[in-house]
Design a protein around this motif. Structure first.
Motif: not given
Length: 538
Positions: A379-382, A309-316, A236-237
């Motif tokens: 941001t990024g990384g693991k 939309d990044m404001a919404l929760e992701a789902c499969i 979200w950065a």
């Protein structure tokens, strides 16, 4: 545990937020938690705010692996792999019971890449980086005994190596707990409305001097002053970066490529594995795995562009379900697995730096730091390298904090180990498990347990007392916080745990101080969320 994490403890927030801070860290995932810890233990007055719940985003929806990134060797990312291997070994030592070794088995099949020679070369480099040496190749018969359920068609033998796994959300909570022990503060459901500016700055709009926050539970606004603001908001950065540049002549452009990784959860009895099984997907050759985790079996992951939309929760998605089921059918044909065997699903969005590659899986996993108009973005990384990322962020932050000096040499993540705990009636292995998750607070958790609460919740490796402790002392503001992140019941039990909800209520409702009306509303909201985002799509 800090007072404002206790049930009802947010009444003291105005006084807390009125303090003068050195740092405001925005983002309550593993990156933000790591920065808060490293800053606090080095004498900085640091406040972390998260607009949702701690670990709500990527850090509770990862593949749960603390790994060196064996596949990155193929892409020539030796430095990233070496760094990851070193951090993996450190966490295995520092967080035993929370970060645990996990062996992986990879079958060598006729005509399938990568071949034996290349794989063993990669493992030899992996061993050298970790300062270890182990046997990696096994004959067809030996491999069949190690991984009895894998397909035998074309099987020539197989490779076995060791990485590590964790409960990602609990790792975040443990790091935040340690940060608070050093004087840091962490608040969930506290959103950044805007950045505060003052004095002349490079963009003529003023230097960032803090943030205007909005309490997501009460709606109250607070102006919080700080010498530096660090955005650790992961995928979200770009939103905060671009908000900070509005009104300037050199507006920021998006730099991230959000990639979705989705997973399936199956009962351990239906896909029983002694080893994690790593395989190349029959359709595109991407790595997919299945491994035992917290009493269930995880299967993942996909790697696709997330255009929602990044404001919404992701789902499969349906396509991702089909993709992962195809991998299972190919690798475990004799088990006849079907979608009816799936307990739950989950999806997370990775913060990957966009380099324009056509294949999302080819994008690098390095972290990045950008200083733009006095907003420091990390941001990024693991998951594995959160300590390294935090130290890199503070090295850059030091140039903006006159009068603060620190060598910023790596320190043990969790400091001195707490005294071992012993408790009659505790299931085998639970003492180390609880110590890894709660550190010095494990003893208090056990002391708070009521009769019968040291028993395991069936189908999980969680004891009932953990729910009581979370409700009492871990800033649970919504029922989903308790069931999806403080515990993982929501993805370990069918229906999100609906069959045990009466006992969950009996334990947790009094601790949370919720009325019957509030509990019923929270349960309805949780079940609606679970059905739309953690079950399988129609």
């Amino acid at each position: 545990m800090t007072a404002w994490w206790r049930s009802g403890g947010r009444t003291g927030l105005p006084e807390l937020l009125a303090r003068d801070w050195d740092l405001i860290v925005i983002g309550g995932g593993i990156t933000g938690a790591g920065i808060l810890l490293e800053a606090s233990r080095r004498g900085l007055k640091a406040l972390l705010v998260e607009q949702r719940d701690f670990a709500w985003g990527t850090s509770s929806r990862s593949s749960k692996l603390v790994h060196g990134g064996l596949r990155y060797l193929k892409e020539g990312q030796f430095a990233l792999t070496r760094e990851s291997v070193h951090e993996r070994e450190h966490l295995l030592q520092q967080a035993a019971g929370l970060v645990e070794p996990q062996s992986f088995a990879f079958g060598e099949y006729e005509g399938r890449k990568p071949g034996k020679r290349m794989f063993l070369l990669g493992l030899a480099i992996y061993d050298r980086m970790a300062g270890q040496k182990a046997r990696h190749y096994f004959s067809r018969e030996e491999f069949g005994a190690l991984a009895p359920n894998v397909s035998s068609a074309g099987l020539k033998g197989g490779m076995v190596y060791t990485d590590a796994k964790t409960d990602d959300a609990r790792l975040v909570l443990r790091v935040l707990q340690e940060a608070q022990r050093h004087g840091g503060a962490a608040l969930n459901y506290m959103a950044v409305e805007s950045l505060l500016r003052g004095d002349a700055g490079p963009a003529a709009g003023g230097v960032v001097r803090g943030a205007r926050l909005r309490d997501g539970l009460t709606g109250e606004s607070h102006e919080v002053r700080a010498r530096l603001v660090i955005s650790a908001t992961g995928a979200w950065a770009d939103g905060l970066r671009m908000q900070g540049s509005r009104g300037t002549s050199n507006g920021a452009k998006p730099r991230l490529r959000p990639l979705r990784g989705s997973h399936l959860v199956l009962p351990a009895w239906r896909l029983p594995l002694a080893q994690a099984i790593s395989l190349m997907h029959p359709a595109d050759g991407r790595p997919v795995f299945a491994f035992p985790w917290e009493g269930v079996t995880l299967v993942g992951t996909t790697d696709v562009d997330h255009r929602e939309d990044m404001a919404l929760e992701a789902c499969i998605t349906r396509a991702e379900v089909d993709y992962l089921m195809a991998a299972l059918h190919d690798q475990f044909p004799q088990l006849n697995l079907s979608e009816s065997d799936v307990i739950a699903s989950y999806a997370g969005v990775r913060p990957v730096i966009d380099s324009g590659k056509a294949d999302p899986s080819k994008e690098g996993r390095d972290h990045a730091l950008w200083l733009e108009e006095d907003l420091l973005t990390v941001t990024g990384g693991k998951l594995t390298t959160f300590r390294v990322i935090a130290l890199d962020a503070l090295k850059l932050a030091a140039t903006l904090l006159p009068g603060w000096h620190d060598k910023l040499e790596p320190q043990p993540v969790f400091g001195a180990a707490a005294a071992p705990i012993f408790q009659r009636g505790l299931p085998a292995g639970q003492a180390q498990r609880l110590q890894g998750r709660y550190g010095a607070l494990a003893r208090q958790l056990l002391d708070a347990a009521q009769p019968g609460e040291l028993e395991l919740i069936a189908g999980t490796e969680t004891i009932w007392a953990q729910l009581r402790w979370a409700a009492r002392c871990e800033s649970v503001q919504k029922l989903e916080d308790l069931l999806l992140r403080r515990s993982r019941i929501g993805i370990q039990l069918r229906g999100g745990g609906i069959e045990i909800m009466d006992r969950v209520r009996a334990i947790c409702q009094p601790e949370l101080g919720w009325s019957d009306q509030r509990w019923d509303a929270e349960l309805a909201a949780y079940l609606a969320l679970w059905n739309t985002h953690y079950s399988l799509p129609a």
